[in-house]
Every structure is written in structure tokens, then in C-alpha cells.
Design a protein around this motif. Structure first.
Motif: not given
Length: 333
Positions: A246-265
Motif C-alpha cells: 500500500d505504501l510502495a512509493a515511500v521506499p522508492i522516494v527514500w532511495a531516489t528522493g523527491w526527484v525520483g518520486g516526481a519521475m515515478l508520478l
């Protein structure tokens, strides 16, 4: 096979590997197998004509109903009386996830070469029965998604919204009846609401239901613009679950940062926009199927991100990203 969809899927699967490696490294080998099966399902799906699946939608739907009933007796789940999937080695078969895809083809088959003025009670009744079986597992979240997906598809097909609203209200009453008369199976609902109350008041402690959101939001803020690096250790409190689902995006952002989170979105947005664009250029049953599949991915993504960024009242895995065998196979297909 559409190159934009394939590229988007590949990027999301790459993000999923980063997330699992960061949150639960011990699951990475199993997840690699599931990612491989997802890609195999994608290439297999590209060889199957949608109209062929529409033609066999009724027996597929009947088989899914049998699996939904069987899982209540011989299935396994996360804890206690939960009965949600069959354990098949490295992959778990979850009938409720399979239902989301089969329901799309079932609705398309029902309206294939039919008049929209015909009664819709039959299709709603069968899908309502399937949704109730999902709720009994118990999985209220999956039942809610089924109701939303069914209503959206009927509306997009052209069924008058008043008929859809009336039947949806009836189905909602049936679902509430199950929740009311089977309180033991749905004890997690008041616990989840109590966790939300503690979270909003800033009183959630490790071990409380609401601490999951507290931890997730803290991790998102502490990740910084560029993250802590793939595989960077997350100090996960004992008993905290959901970081690979359910919170799979959290460790991705933790590892890749807000930039990685923006790329995910951005990648998720690209996948959905391309799906709807393809649906707009199709006609008839093919357009219904394409719209239904993209709508399913949209609602699943929207519920997941709302749970991640606000509070996980409704828990949904993130398509192509969360750790889960059936979800990856269904989304990939």
C-alpha cells in the motif's frame, strides 16, 4: 505492442525493484521472479485479441466466482481469519485481483452488440455477488474498487446515470449489511479509523494503527531532493507493514528522493494518458475494453497515492510497483 506503454511499464518495474530492495531486501529474489512473470504476461497479452477474451468472458467470470468462493475455505491471508489468496510457491494467486480484469471483459461482453436500453440488473447482480465475495474475505477496499469500476464503465458505455446510481445504492446497502452482521471479520475498519484519529492528533506511537502514516510521511520528508541511495537502510519499526504494497512509493522516494518520486508520478501519468488516448481512437467493444483497463489502473493508482500522501483509509497496491504476484500478472496482461 505500444512502445510508450512498454517503456512506462519497464520504468515502473524498475522502480518496484528499487522499492523492494530498500524496504524488504529479503524479498528481492522472489520479486525478480514476479517481475519476470509480469513481463511474460505482457508479451502473452500482446498476442491475444481482446475480442477473443470478450467471447470467453462468461466462462472466465464463472471460473473467477469459483475461485472467490474457494479462497474463503482453503485460502490464506495476512492474519487471523483473512482468506485472500492461494499460495503457489513464489507467486500468490489472489482471485479479487483477477476479478478486476475479468469484470471488464464481462461488462464488454454483456453489451457487445446489445441495446443500451436493455435491463442492466443481470450484469450488476453478478458483479455485485462477486464484490460481496471479495468483501467477505474480508477485503472492503477491493469491494469498493469493484463498485467504482463497475459504475464508471457502465457510465462510459452510455447507461443512464440514474439507473447506475440506483443499483449502486442497492449494492452499497448489501455491502453495509455484511459489515454490520459480520463484525468479527471487519474489526480492522474501526481500528483503521481510530488510527486516523491518532494520526491527525499527532498521538500515534509505534504499534498504533496510525503510526504507519506518520512513519511514511516522515520518510518522504527526510528523503530530500535526491534520496539516500538505492538500498539505503530504512529503520522500519517492528510490525510496520505496507512498505512493499500500500505504501510502495515511500521506499522508492527514500532511495531516489523527491526527484525520483516526481519521475515515478510522471511515469504513472504517462501510462494512464497513453491508455486513455488509445481508447479514444478505438471503436466498439475494443474501446470499452481499453477504457475499462485504463480506468482500473487509474482508480488503483489514485486510491494508492491518496493513501500514501494523505492517510491509508483505503489500502490499495500500486500497479507495476507493489510487491504482489497476481497484481503484477493482471496489470501486465
Amino acid at each position: 505492442m505500444d512502445p510508450i506503454l512498454l517503456l512506462s511499464q519497464a520504468l515502473l518495474l524498475g522502480f518496484s525493484l528499487v522499492g523492494v530492495a530498500t524496504a524488504r531486501p529479503a524479498l528481492l529474489d522472489d520479486h525478480l521472479i514476479r517481475v519476470g512473470l509480469c513481463l511474460a504476461a505482457t508479451f502473452a497479452g500482446a498476442l491475444v485479441r481482446p475480442l477473443w477474451l470478450v467471447r470467453f468472458a462468461k466462462p472466465l467470470f464463472a471460473l473467477t466466482l469459483v475461485l472467490l468462493i474457494a479462497v474463503l475455505f482453503v485460502g490464506t491471508g495476512p492474519a487471523g481469519e483473512y482468506r485472500r489468496w492461494f499460495s503457489l510457491g513464489p507467486v500468490d494467486l489472489q482471485p479479487s485481483e483477477l476479478l478486476k480484469l475479468v469484470a471488464i471483459f464481462y461488462i464488454a461482453a454483456y453489451f457487445h452488440q446489445r441495446n443500451l436500453d436493455q435491463p442492466i440488473l443481470k450484469v450488476v447482480a453478478w458483479l455485485g455477488l462477486a464484490s460481496v465475495l471479495v468483501v467477505v474475505e474480508p477485503d472492503v477496499d477491493g469491494g469498493i474498487l469493484m463498485v467504482v469500476l463497475t459504475g464508471t464503465m457502465l457510465l462510459l458505455i452510455g447507461v443512464p446515470w440514474r439507473r447506475i446510481l440506483a443499483l449502486t445504492a442497492l449494492l452499497a446497502v448489501l455491502l453495509m449489511a455484511f459489515v454490520t452482521f459480520m463484525p468479527g471479520k471487519f474489526a480492522y475498519i474501526p481500528d483503521r479509523l481510530e488510527g486516523m484519529r491518532l494520526y491527525l492528533r499527532g498521538e500515534a506511537d509505534p504499534g498504533d494503527e496510525g503510526y504507519q502514516a506518520t512513519y511514511a510521511h516522515r520518510a518522504l520528508l527526510q528523503a530530500g531532493p535526491f534520496g539516500r541511495g538505492p538500498g539505503a537502510e530504512m529503520q522500519i519499526p517492528t510490525g510496520l507493514t505496507g512498505l512493499t504494497s500500500d505504501l510502495a512509493a515511500v521506499p522508492i522516494v527514500w532511495a531516489t528522493g523527491w526527484v525520483g518520486g516526481a519521475m515515478l508520478l510522471t511515469t504513472l501519468g504517462l501510462l494512464l494518458l497513453r491508455g486513455f488516448n488509445i481508447a479514444l481512437h478505438l471503436e466498439g467493444t475494443a474501446a470499452v475494453v481499453a477504457t475499462g483497463i485504463t480506468s482500473y489502473l487509474f482508480f488503483q493508482t489514485a486510491f494508492n497515492l491518496m493513501g500514501t500522501l494523505i492517510y491509508p483509509i483505503i489500502g490499495m497496491p500500486l500497479p507495476f510497483v507493489s510487491y504482489g504476484g497476481t497484481l503484477l500478472l493482471v496489470a501486465g496482461f
